[in-house]
Motif scaffolding. Structure first.
Motif, PDB file in Angstrom:
ATOM      1  N   GLN A   3       0.667  -1.265  -0.072  1.00 17.80           N
ATOM      2  CA  GLN A   3       0.051  -0.040   0.046  1.00 17.80           C
ATOM      3  C   GLN A   3       0.871   1.345   0.010  1.00 17.80           C
ATOM      4  O   GLN A   3       0.614   2.230  -0.819  1.00 17.80           O
ATOM      5  CB  GLN A   3      -0.970   0.064   1.239  1.00 17.80           C
ATOM      6  N   GLY A   4       1.861   1.248   0.537  1.00 13.38           N
ATOM      7  CA  GLY A   4       2.877   2.485   0.780  1.00 13.38           C
ATOM      8  C   GLY A   4       3.579   2.741  -0.554  1.00 13.38           C
ATOM      9  O   GLY A   4       3.650   3.651  -0.973  1.00 13.38           O
ATOM     10  N   LYS A   5       3.974   1.541  -1.074  1.00 18.18           N
ATOM     11  CA  LYS A   5       4.701   1.650  -2.514  1.00 18.18           C
ATOM     12  C   LYS A   5       3.509   1.892  -3.488  1.00 18.18           C
ATOM     13  O   LYS A   5       4.140   3.165  -4.443  1.00 18.18           O
ATOM     14  CB  LYS A   5       5.263   0.562  -2.961  1.00 18.18           C
ATOM     15  N   HIS A  24       0.935   4.180  -3.068  1.00 18.88           N
ATOM     16  CA  HIS A  24       0.853   5.629  -2.709  1.00 18.88           C
ATOM     17  C   HIS A  24       2.325   6.240  -3.359  1.00 18.88           C
ATOM     18  O   HIS A  24       2.395   7.514  -3.968  1.00 18.88           O
ATOM     19  CB  HIS A  24       0.703   5.929  -1.261  1.00 18.88           C
ATOM     20  N   ASP A  25       3.454   5.791  -2.930  1.00 15.94           N
ATOM     21  CA  ASP A  25       4.616   6.117  -3.645  1.00 15.94           C
ATOM     22  C   ASP A  25       4.712   6.436  -5.062  1.00 15.94           C
ATOM     23  O   ASP A  25       4.954   7.559  -5.652  1.00 15.94           O
ATOM     24  CB  ASP A  25       5.968   5.573  -3.233  1.00 15.94           C
ATOM     25  N   ILE A  26       4.378   5.462  -5.863  1.00 11.95           N
ATOM     26  CA  ILE A  26       4.120   5.656  -7.348  1.00 11.95           C
ATOM     27  C   ILE A  26       3.153   6.678  -7.567  1.00 11.95           C
ATOM     28  O   ILE A  26       3.409   7.522  -8.665  1.00 11.95           O
ATOM     29  CB  ILE A  26       3.684   4.110  -7.845  1.00 11.95           C
ATOM     30  N   GLU A  27       1.994   6.588  -7.048  1.00 10.73           N
ATOM     31  CA  GLU A  27       1.014   7.871  -7.373  1.00 10.73           C
ATOM     32  C   GLU A  27       1.523   9.015  -7.231  1.00 10.73           C
ATOM     33  O   GLU A  27       1.322  10.196  -7.932  1.00 10.73           O
ATOM     34  CB  GLU A  27      -0.394   7.539  -6.607  1.00 10.73           C
ATOM     35  N   MET A  28       2.201   9.499  -6.249  1.00 12.11           N
ATOM     36  CA  MET A  28       2.993  10.665  -5.662  1.00 12.11           C
ATOM     37  C   MET A  28       3.696  10.881  -6.645  1.00 12.11           C
ATOM     38  O   MET A  28       4.125  12.263  -7.010  1.00 12.11           O
ATOM     39  CB  MET A  28       3.246  10.790  -4.112  1.00 12.11           C
ATOM     40  N   SER A  29       4.587  10.067  -7.187  1.00 15.33           N
ATOM     41  CA  SER A  29       5.796  10.117  -8.028  1.00 15.33           C
ATOM     42  C   SER A  29       5.099  10.824  -9.613  1.00 15.33           C
ATOM     43  O   SER A  29       5.705  11.896 -10.050  1.00 15.33           O
ATOM     44  CB  SER A  29       6.654   8.945  -8.236  1.00 15.33           C
ATOM     45  N   ARG A  53       1.768   0.608 -11.200  1.00 19.08           N
ATOM     46  CA  ARG A  53       0.735   1.188 -10.148  1.00 19.08           C
ATOM     47  C   ARG A  53      -0.431  -0.154 -10.308  1.00 19.08           C
ATOM     48  O   ARG A  53      -0.959  -0.466  -9.307  1.00 19.08           O
ATOM     49  CB  ARG A  53       0.173   2.448 -10.480  1.00 19.08           C
TER      50      ARG A  53
END
Length: 117
Positions: A36-38, A40-45, A90
């Motif tokens: 879940q954290g990764k 979120h990281d992809i989406e924010m990137s 994602r």
């Protein structure tokens, strides 16, 4: 063996309680937080990359996110290549996260403690 016995005798060793196998399995399933954290990281990137080009994603949902990104990058070949790869990653993470979540929900349905409030 003598070395271990010496450590115990001198008090330099402390006993550790081992968790049961079912408890370890549940703990391992909670690794879905990592996915879940990764995700979120992809989406924010993706948002960060697009913001560098003056493109703002704005509020989206899980279902509308990819379509919104594709709308924004239309006509930008470089951004299309980058975003296509990141959206594939994602999608893969989202699928795996959904699978973990299904397993956790099934386990919770069968656990008496999870039903207590």
């Amino acid at each position: 063996m003598r070395g271990y016995a010496q450590l115990v005798r001198l008090g330099w060793f402390r006993a550790v309680r081992c968790k049961s196998l079912p408890a370890q399995e549940v703990r391992a399933l909670l690794a879905c937080k990592l996915i879940q954290g990764k995700l979120h990281d992809i989406e924010m990137s993706i948002r960060g990359i697009l913001r560098g080009f003056g493109l703002r994603v704005g509020p989206t949902t899980r279902r509308t996110y990819a379509a919104r990104i594709r709308d924004l990058i239309e006509g930008h070949p470089t951004l299309e290549a980058i975003a296509a790869s990141l959206l594939k990653v994602r999608d893969a993470l989202a699928d795996e996260f959904a699978g973990f979540e299904r397993k956790l929900r099934a386990m919770a349905r069968q656990d008496d403690h999870a039903w207590r409030r």
